[in-house]
Design an enzyme around this catalytic site. Structure first.
Site, mmCIF file in Angstrom:
data_model
loop_
_atom_site.group_PDB
_atom_site.id
_atom_site.type_symbol
_atom_site.label_atom_id
_atom_site.label_comp_id
_atom_site.label_asym_id
_atom_site.label_seq_id
_atom_site.Cartn_x
_atom_site.Cartn_y
_atom_site.Cartn_z
ATOM 1 N N ASN A 150 0.628 -0.109 -7.313
ATOM 2 C CA ASN A 150 -0.043 -0.845 -8.392
ATOM 3 C C ASN A 150 -1.548 -0.813 -8.152
ATOM 4 O O ASN A 150 -2.118 -1.687 -7.501
ATOM 5 C CB ASN A 150 0.489 -2.275 -8.459
ATOM 6 C CG ASN A 150 1.927 -2.308 -8.950
ATOM 7 O OD1 ASN A 150 2.184 -2.172 -10.134
ATOM 8 N ND2 ASN A 150 2.855 -2.427 -8.013
ATOM 9 N N GLU A 151 -2.169 0.221 -8.686
ATOM 10 C CA GLU A 151 -3.599 0.453 -8.484
ATOM 11 C C GLU A 151 -4.415 -0.556 -9.292
ATOM 12 O O GLU A 151 -3.874 -1.251 -10.160
ATOM 13 C CB GLU A 151 -3.935 1.887 -8.915
ATOM 14 C CG GLU A 151 -3.151 2.969 -8.177
ATOM 15 C CD GLU A 151 -3.538 3.135 -6.704
ATOM 16 O OE1 GLU A 151 -4.144 2.218 -6.116
ATOM 17 O OE2 GLU A 151 -3.203 4.193 -6.132
ATOM 18 N N PRO A 152 -5.713 -0.670 -8.998
ATOM 19 C CA PRO A 152 -6.554 -1.622 -9.738
ATOM 20 C C PRO A 152 -6.356 -1.499 -11.250
ATOM 21 O O PRO A 152 -6.320 -0.392 -11.783
ATOM 22 C CB PRO A 152 -7.970 -1.216 -9.319
ATOM 23 C CG PRO A 152 -7.796 -0.665 -7.937
ATOM 24 C CD PRO A 152 -6.464 0.045 -7.957
ATOM 25 N N THR A 154 -3.604 -2.820 -12.793
ATOM 26 C CA THR A 154 -2.203 -3.046 -13.174
ATOM 27 C C THR A 154 -1.965 -4.548 -13.307
ATOM 28 O O THR A 154 -2.278 -5.304 -12.394
ATOM 29 C CB THR A 154 -1.237 -2.506 -12.091
ATOM 30 O OG1 THR A 154 -1.732 -1.270 -11.596
ATOM 31 C CG2 THR A 154 0.153 -2.303 -12.648
ATOM 32 N N THR A 169 -6.304 6.565 -3.038
ATOM 33 C CA THR A 169 -4.914 6.653 -2.581
ATOM 34 C C THR A 169 -4.532 8.105 -2.334
ATOM 35 O O THR A 169 -3.884 8.438 -1.331
ATOM 36 C CB THR A 169 -3.991 6.037 -3.662
ATOM 37 O OG1 THR A 169 -4.372 4.673 -3.834
ATOM 38 C CG2 THR A 169 -2.533 6.125 -3.278
#
Ligand code: PGA
Length: 256
Positions: A150-152, A154, A169
């Site tokens: 869950n990247e920035p 989300t 990532t």
């Protein structure tokens, strides 16, 4: 709010503590004739935890026959037997060494057809519900603050979903893939909403490289920019840190 955190002298010491909590859960459930549902993570961070769980199985008779597992995520485009798939990772580092039933192991598929991804994600969430929900979720944290993938950006409510991987990532994964050009660009991950439904959450982090983001996640604002900050709103979540990962914490708020 802050998330509780505990500081240990080494990753191994922290992992022994978390493994013993998992073992207690598994044994209590087994005594009741019930399953224990574990949410599992990949990456370097949980390796000492998995080594300790394997030791408990081999030396202390801990059986995984009543364990149902759900992993957080999988890269899109990798077959199960690709050496960098999370399916391979989990079998190599844990499942092949304990007595878990293969049918109780769940990971999102990395090879699901594009037009079936949303159904696959919904089915993954449904399978977690059907198992009774996750009793104990293990998390790592990425340098972007991600939990799962869950990247920035989300949202906290997201269910299992397809995500685009952040460049940071992908850079962190590049050595394992022999170059960033080989790192998949998308993945399926449990969403934050799915993760936060776990009854108990243990986030593990080791090393100075994680110190800044750990501090932000525990003490900073709750924000989509750092998905690990959502744990501040969970009633039973804690960070398990080694001294380096805790080195930027403001010790006044240490609730250890
Ligand atoms: P790591 O990755 O355990 O390899 O540091 C953690 C993550 O990206 O969530």
């Amino acid at each position: 709010m802050t998330t509780p955190y505990f500081v240990f002298e080494s990753p191994e010491a922290a992992s022994r503590k978390v493994a013993s909590e998992i073992a207690t859960l598994i044994r209590e459930r087994s005594a009741q004739g019930r399953s224990a549902v574990l949410g599992l993570a990949t990456g370097n961070t949980p390796l000492p935890l998995y080594r300790e769980l394997i030791r408990l199985h081999r030396e202390e008779g801990l059986s995984f026959r009543n364990v149902i597992s759900f992993n957080l995520d999988e890269y899109i485009g990798l077959e199960r037997d690709h050496p960098e798939s999370y399916w391979s990772f989990m079998h190599h580092n844990l499942f092949n060494h304990v007595d878990i039933h293969p049918e109780n192991i769940h990971l999102p598929s990395g090879t699901v057809a594009a037009d079936e991804i949303s159904d696959h994600c919904a089915a993954y969430d449904a399978a977690i519900q059907q198992a009774g929900g996750v009793d104990c979720q293990i998390l790592g944290i990425g340098r972007t603050g991600h939990i799962g993938f869950n990247e920035p950006g989300t949202p906290a409510t997201a269910r299992t979903l397809l995500v685009h991987l952040d460049e940071i990532t992908r850079q962190d994964a590049a050595p394992a893939f022999g170059g960033i050009e080989n790192v998949p660009t998308t993945a399926i991950t449990m969403g934050c909403g799915t993760i936060l439904e776990a009854r108990k959450i243990a986030l593990l982090a080791w090393g100075a490289k994680k110190a800044g983001i750990v501090c932000e996640a525990i003490q900073g604002p709750v924000s989509e920019q750092v998905s690990a900050s959502f744990l501040q709103n969970h009633p039973n979540a804690a960070f398990f840190l080694d001294q380096e990962a805790a080195s930027e914490m403001n010790m006044d708020t240490n609730n250890n």
